[in-house]
Design an enzyme around this catalytic site. Structure first.
Site, PDB file in Angstrom:
ATOM      1  CE1 TYR A 137      -4.094   1.110  -0.739  1.00  0.00           C
ATOM      2  CE2 TYR A 137      -3.640   2.684   0.992  1.00  0.00           C
ATOM      3  CZ  TYR A 137      -4.389   2.273  -0.082  1.00  0.00           C
ATOM      4  OH  TYR A 137      -5.446   3.045  -0.513  1.00  0.00           O
ATOM      5  CE  LYS A 170      -8.384   2.036   1.811  1.00  0.00           C
ATOM      6  NZ  LYS A 170      -8.149   3.459   1.815  1.00  0.00           N
ATOM      7  CG  ASP A 215     -10.395   4.562   4.020  1.00  0.00           C
ATOM      8  OD1 ASP A 215     -10.682   4.516   5.222  1.00  0.00           O
ATOM      9  OD2 ASP A 215      -9.226   4.559   3.599  1.00  0.00           O
ATOM     10  CG  ASP A 216      -9.997   8.519  -0.157  1.00  0.00           C
ATOM     11  OD1 ASP A 216      -8.973   7.906   0.148  1.00  0.00           O
ATOM     12  OD2 ASP A 216     -10.659   8.275  -1.190  1.00  0.00           O
ATOM     13  NE  ARG A 238      -8.230  12.237  -3.803  1.00  0.00           N
ATOM     14  CZ  ARG A 238      -8.128  12.024  -2.506  1.00  0.00           C
ATOM     15  NH1 ARG A 238      -7.917  13.012  -1.704  1.00  0.00           N
ATOM     16  NH2 ARG A 238      -8.276  10.826  -1.985  1.00  0.00           N
ATOM     17  CD  GLU A 251      -9.461   4.015  -1.398  1.00  0.00           C
ATOM     18  OE1 GLU A 251     -10.358   3.741  -0.593  1.00  0.00           O
ATOM     19  OE2 GLU A 251      -8.362   4.460  -1.056  1.00  0.00           O
ATOM     20  CG  ASP A 252      -7.445   7.208  -3.845  1.00  0.00           C
ATOM     21  OD1 ASP A 252      -7.723   7.688  -2.733  1.00  0.00           O
ATOM     22  OD2 ASP A 252      -6.367   6.651  -4.075  1.00  0.00           O
ATOM     23  CG  ASN A 263       0.207   9.722   3.690  1.00  0.00           C
ATOM     24  OD1 ASN A 263       0.953   9.596   4.636  1.00  0.00           O
ATOM     25  ND2 ASN A 263      -1.082   9.467   3.752  1.00  0.00           N
TER      26      ASN A 263
HETATM   27  P1  NAD Z   1      -7.379  16.878  -1.270  1.00  0.00           P
HETATM   28  O1  NAD Z   1      -6.737  17.091  -2.569  1.00  0.00           O
HETATM   29  O2  NAD Z   1      -8.824  16.521  -1.227  1.00  0.00           O
HETATM   30  O3  NAD Z   1      -7.184  18.196  -0.354  1.00  0.00           O
HETATM   31  C1  NAD Z   1      -6.000  18.938  -0.263  1.00  0.00           C
HETATM   32  C2  NAD Z   1      -6.358  20.315   0.288  1.00  0.00           C
HETATM   33  O4  NAD Z   1      -5.150  21.025   0.570  1.00  0.00           O
HETATM   34  C3  NAD Z   1      -7.161  21.187  -0.646  1.00  0.00           C
HETATM   35  O5  NAD Z   1      -8.180  21.813   0.067  1.00  0.00           O
HETATM   36  C4  NAD Z   1      -6.161  22.253  -1.108  1.00  0.00           C
HETATM   37  O6  NAD Z   1      -6.772  23.477  -1.382  1.00  0.00           O
HETATM   38  C5  NAD Z   1      -5.284  22.362   0.118  1.00  0.00           C
HETATM   39  N1  NAD Z   1      -3.971  22.926  -0.166  1.00  0.00           N
HETATM   40  C6  NAD Z   1      -3.191  22.740  -1.239  1.00  0.00           C
HETATM   41  N2  NAD Z   1      -2.059  23.483  -1.122  1.00  0.00           N
HETATM   42  C7  NAD Z   1      -2.141  24.132   0.047  1.00  0.00           C
HETATM   43  C8  NAD Z   1      -1.293  25.032   0.712  1.00  0.00           C
HETATM   44  N3  NAD Z   1      -0.139  25.402   0.176  1.00  0.00           N
HETATM   45  N4  NAD Z   1      -1.700  25.533   1.906  1.00  0.00           N
HETATM   46  C9  NAD Z   1      -2.860  25.154   2.441  1.00  0.00           C
HETATM   47  N5  NAD Z   1      -3.705  24.283   1.848  1.00  0.00           N
HETATM   48  C10 NAD Z   1      -3.354  23.798   0.665  1.00  0.00           C
HETATM   49  O7  NAD Z   1      -6.543  15.772  -0.545  1.00  0.00           O
HETATM   50  P2  NAD Z   1      -6.967  14.936   0.751  1.00  0.00           P
HETATM   51  O8  NAD Z   1      -7.594  13.651   0.407  1.00  0.00           O
HETATM   52  O9  NAD Z   1      -7.706  15.818   1.662  1.00  0.00           O
HETATM   53  O10 NAD Z   1      -5.536  14.559   1.315  1.00  0.00           O
HETATM   54  C11 NAD Z   1      -4.648  15.570   1.743  1.00  0.00           C
HETATM   55  C12 NAD Z   1      -3.407  14.930   2.337  1.00  0.00           C
HETATM   56  O11 NAD Z   1      -3.762  14.150   3.470  1.00  0.00           O
HETATM   57  C13 NAD Z   1      -2.684  13.989   1.372  1.00  0.00           C
HETATM   58  O12 NAD Z   1      -1.307  14.206   1.455  1.00  0.00           O
HETATM   59  C14 NAD Z   1      -2.999  12.624   1.899  1.00  0.00           C
HETATM   60  O13 NAD Z   1      -1.949  11.726   1.688  1.00  0.00           O
HETATM   61  C15 NAD Z   1      -3.166  12.884   3.375  1.00  0.00           C
HETATM   62  N6  NAD Z   1      -4.034  11.870   4.000  1.00  0.00           N
HETATM   63  C16 NAD Z   1      -3.566  11.242   5.111  1.00  0.00           C
HETATM   64  C17 NAD Z   1      -4.330  10.276   5.714  1.00  0.00           C
HETATM   65  C18 NAD Z   1      -3.833   9.608   6.944  1.00  0.00           C
HETATM   66  O14 NAD Z   1      -2.846   9.996   7.481  1.00  0.00           O
HETATM   67  N7  NAD Z   1      -4.497   8.600   7.452  1.00  0.00           N
HETATM   68  C19 NAD Z   1      -5.562   9.927   5.178  1.00  0.00           C
HETATM   69  C20 NAD Z   1      -6.021  10.597   4.048  1.00  0.00           C
HETATM   70  C21 NAD Z   1      -5.245  11.576   3.467  1.00  0.00           C
END
Ligand code: NAD
Length: 558
Positions: free
Chosen positions: A108, A179, A273-274, A161, A250-251, A413
């Site tokens: 993963y 997954k 899940d996201d 995504r 997913e994604d 991540n």
């Molecule tokens: P997403 O694309 O839906 O959201 C990203 C957000 O960040 C958007 O709102 C965007 O406008 C904002 N953004 C971009 N650049 C920015 C900046 N410079 N300053 C402030 N905000 C900014 O993505 P997501 O699904 O919400 O995931 C975001 C991150 O969280 C990813 O890196 C993902 O790997 C991580 N994530 C971690 C876990 C976990 O730890 N369990 C789970 C899900 C997602």
């Protein structure tokens, strides 16, 4: 009691009509490779097709690990493991389950992301079901081609995504495959009851469209009513063919993820899940952190960097949890603040996306995180922006100035995108930060004390939730299930774990965690009248008995 045949029945039917010779060796669910005993070889026409020395599964694991460790990089390790899954599923799961901390980052995130980025180039054998937009009107027919009848968990993506990597089209198939491997390894969902699925609606990724080795439809993405109708056709057909299946989205891109969840969450057995799994694992981390600070959740001021699926999902669940503690919804929302790429999300901003509106508060605009921390004095920072190094030293120090134990969750991540490293968080706060990350970090030693950073891995949550809804044949996945999962997970963090700075239990206890979460989730389904299967007297024992084990069956009686 469930009257449908369970996997054992399916398996025993398979044993009765067991294929012989090479057909058996080429069936990954039944193949044991060199572990076929001499008696089995005699009976199943295998003599000569295998080297003469019969081995045990333990010896096979030893051989696999030797080969695995010789691979020069993580992508090669991924390819090696996928090939193993293709020829001997039980052995694959035994290897993964016995070495989960090593294997999870390979099967993963982050390695699966690298694999998806080059999926068409490393492609060997199809896995899962590809339903392309060319087959609109014939989705049921394609689902009928899937060889297993009793599918209970479908992980489905449209590839728009993939992790933080953007639109990878049909090359995103690595995600549902990976997954579902975690559903099996972490919660014992039987592999024959899982279905990885890609709805190929095209891609807008120009590089892929120009790549002769790309495996998907070479056309731009379907949008609007046509897209919605295709998703609807899939959902209806999947429900007809696999009426007990959980359909996990997913994604999907933000533009579709939130609205599809809203559209289907009360109609079918589904979750995202996201959005919801991430929310639950983060809430669990907060509950653990509050065991350290001794504060109540409703008294926290939480600032999110990033207002996407993860951030909004986490905030929505935190709001429900604060409401459980006696806050009103409005009060609870007021405790959660968002910063996106344009600064603080406030009411006066124009053209805010629909999913951010509930968190657009009355406040003067603030341009960046440092000014927000200095103005709002948050107790917790949650990084979900996908952008690296955004929790700078001045920001983390400002958090430590206002809080005895600042909560710093850098969840983006892969590791390279983390808002700050574990070492930075501990060093800049002199060991006071309660830190968790999305990707794993090595332990940090500071002034003679060793801190073990917790990883807010969704795999703590979604497999257990999946197992719970499958075990009781739930009709829906209400939010209560995700808050119950968070509470269950946090309760499994020991005082020793907390003392070492870890807000999650070790990954090695994941099967126990999943069984506990599944029991809590199924209990909610029974309490709310959402379960279709009759209730077992001892729910936990029943759930544990249903969990798949990767041991070989004896075929000598077949
Ligand atoms: P997403 O694309 O839906 O959201 C990203 C957000 O960040 C958007 O709102 C965007 O406008 C904002 N953004 C971009 N650049 C920015 C900046 N410079 N300053 C402030 N905000 C900014 O993505 P997501 O699904 O919400 O995931 C975001 C991150 O969280 C990813 O890196 C993902 O790997 C991580 N994530 C971690 C876990 C976990 O730890 N369990 C789970 C899900 C997602």
């Amino acid at each position: 009691m469930n009257t449908e045949p369970d996997f054992l029945d399916i398996f025993q039917t398979a044993v009765k009509d067991l294929p012989h010779g090479v057909d058996l060796l080429h069936n990954p669910m039944l193949n044991k490779g060199t572990a076929f005993t001499l008696a089995e070889r005699e009976k199943l026409s295998l003599h000569g097709l295998l080297p003469p020395c019969a081995t045990t599964q333990e010896m096979q694991v030893q051989r696999i690990m030797g080969n695995f460790n010789m691979k020069p990089n993580d992508l090669e390790k991924y390819i090696f493991l996928m090939a193993l899954e293709d020829r001997n599923e039980n052995l694959f799961y035994r290897v993964v389950m016995e070495n989960l901390e090593t294997m999870m980052p390979i099967i993963y995130t982050p390695t699966v992301g690298k694999a998806c980025q080059t999926y068409g180039h490393i492609f060997r054998r199809p896995r899962g079901l590809y339903i392309s937009a060319n087959f609109r009107g014939r989705v049921a027919e394609l689902l009928a081609n899937w060889p297993y009848e009793d599918v209970r968990v479908i992980v489905m993506t449209d590839g728009e995504r993939i992790l933080g990597l953007g639109d990878l089209g049909a090359d995103g198939m690595g995600i549902p495959v990976g997954k579902l491997s975690l559903y099996t390894a972490c919660a014992g969902i039987n592999p024959s009851q899982t279905l990885p699925l890609t709805l190929d609606v095209g891609t807008n990724n120009v590089q892929l469209l120009n790549d002769p080795l790309y495996i998907g439809l070479k056309q731009n993405r379907l949008r609007g009513d046509e897209y919605d109708a295709f998703i609807d056709e899939f959902v209806t057909a999947a429900q007809a063919r696999f009426p007990k299946a959980l359909i996990q989205f997913e994604d999907f891109a933000n533009i579709n993820a939130f609205r599809l969840l809203k559209k289907y969450r009360n109609r079918i057995l589904t979750f995202n899940d996201d959005i919801q799994g991430t929310a639950s694992v983060t809430l669990a981390g907060l509950y653990s952190a509050l065991r350290i600070t001794g504060q109540a959740l409703k008294d926290q001021t939480i600032v999110f960097l990033g207002a996407g699926e993860a951030g909004i999902g986490i905030a929505d669940l935190i709001v429900s949890a604060m409401v459980e503690e006696g806050a009103t919804k409005e009060e609870a929302r007021q405790q959660c603040w968002f910063i996106d790429s344009k600064g603080l999300v406030v009411k006066s901003r124009e053209n805010l996306a629909q999913h951010k509106l509930a968190y657009a508060h009355d406040h003067e605009p603030l341009p960046d995180l440092l000014s927000v921390v200095k103005n709002l004095h948050p107790t917790a920072l949650i990084g979900v922006s996908g952008r690296p190094k955004k929790f700078t030293q001045p920001i983390v120090e400002a958090m430590a100035k206002h809080n005895e134990r600042p909560i710093i969750f850098a969840l983006s991540n892969p590791t390279a995108n983390s808002e700050c490293t574990a070492e930075e968080a501990y060093t800049w706060t002199n060991g006071r930060a309660i830190f968790a990350s999305g990707s794993p970090f090595e332990p940090v030693t500071l002034h003679g004390k060793t801190y073990i950073p917790g990883q807010g891995n969704n795999a703590y949550i979604f497999p257990g939730v999946g197992l719970g809804v499958v075990a009781c044949e739930a009709t829906n996945v209400p939010d209560e299930m995700f808050s119950a999962a968070a509470k269950t997970l946090a309760a499994m963090v020991s005082e020793d774990d907390l003392d070492m700075g870890r807000v999650y239990p070790p990954l090695t206890s994941i099967r126990k965690v999943s069984a506990a979460i599944a029991t809590a989730v199924a209990q909610i389904a029974y309490d709310k009248g959402l379960a279709r299967a009759p209730k077992q007297e001892d729910l936990r024992a029943f759930i544990e008995s249903e969990m798949y084990q990767p041991t070989y069956q004896s075929y000598t009686d077949a």
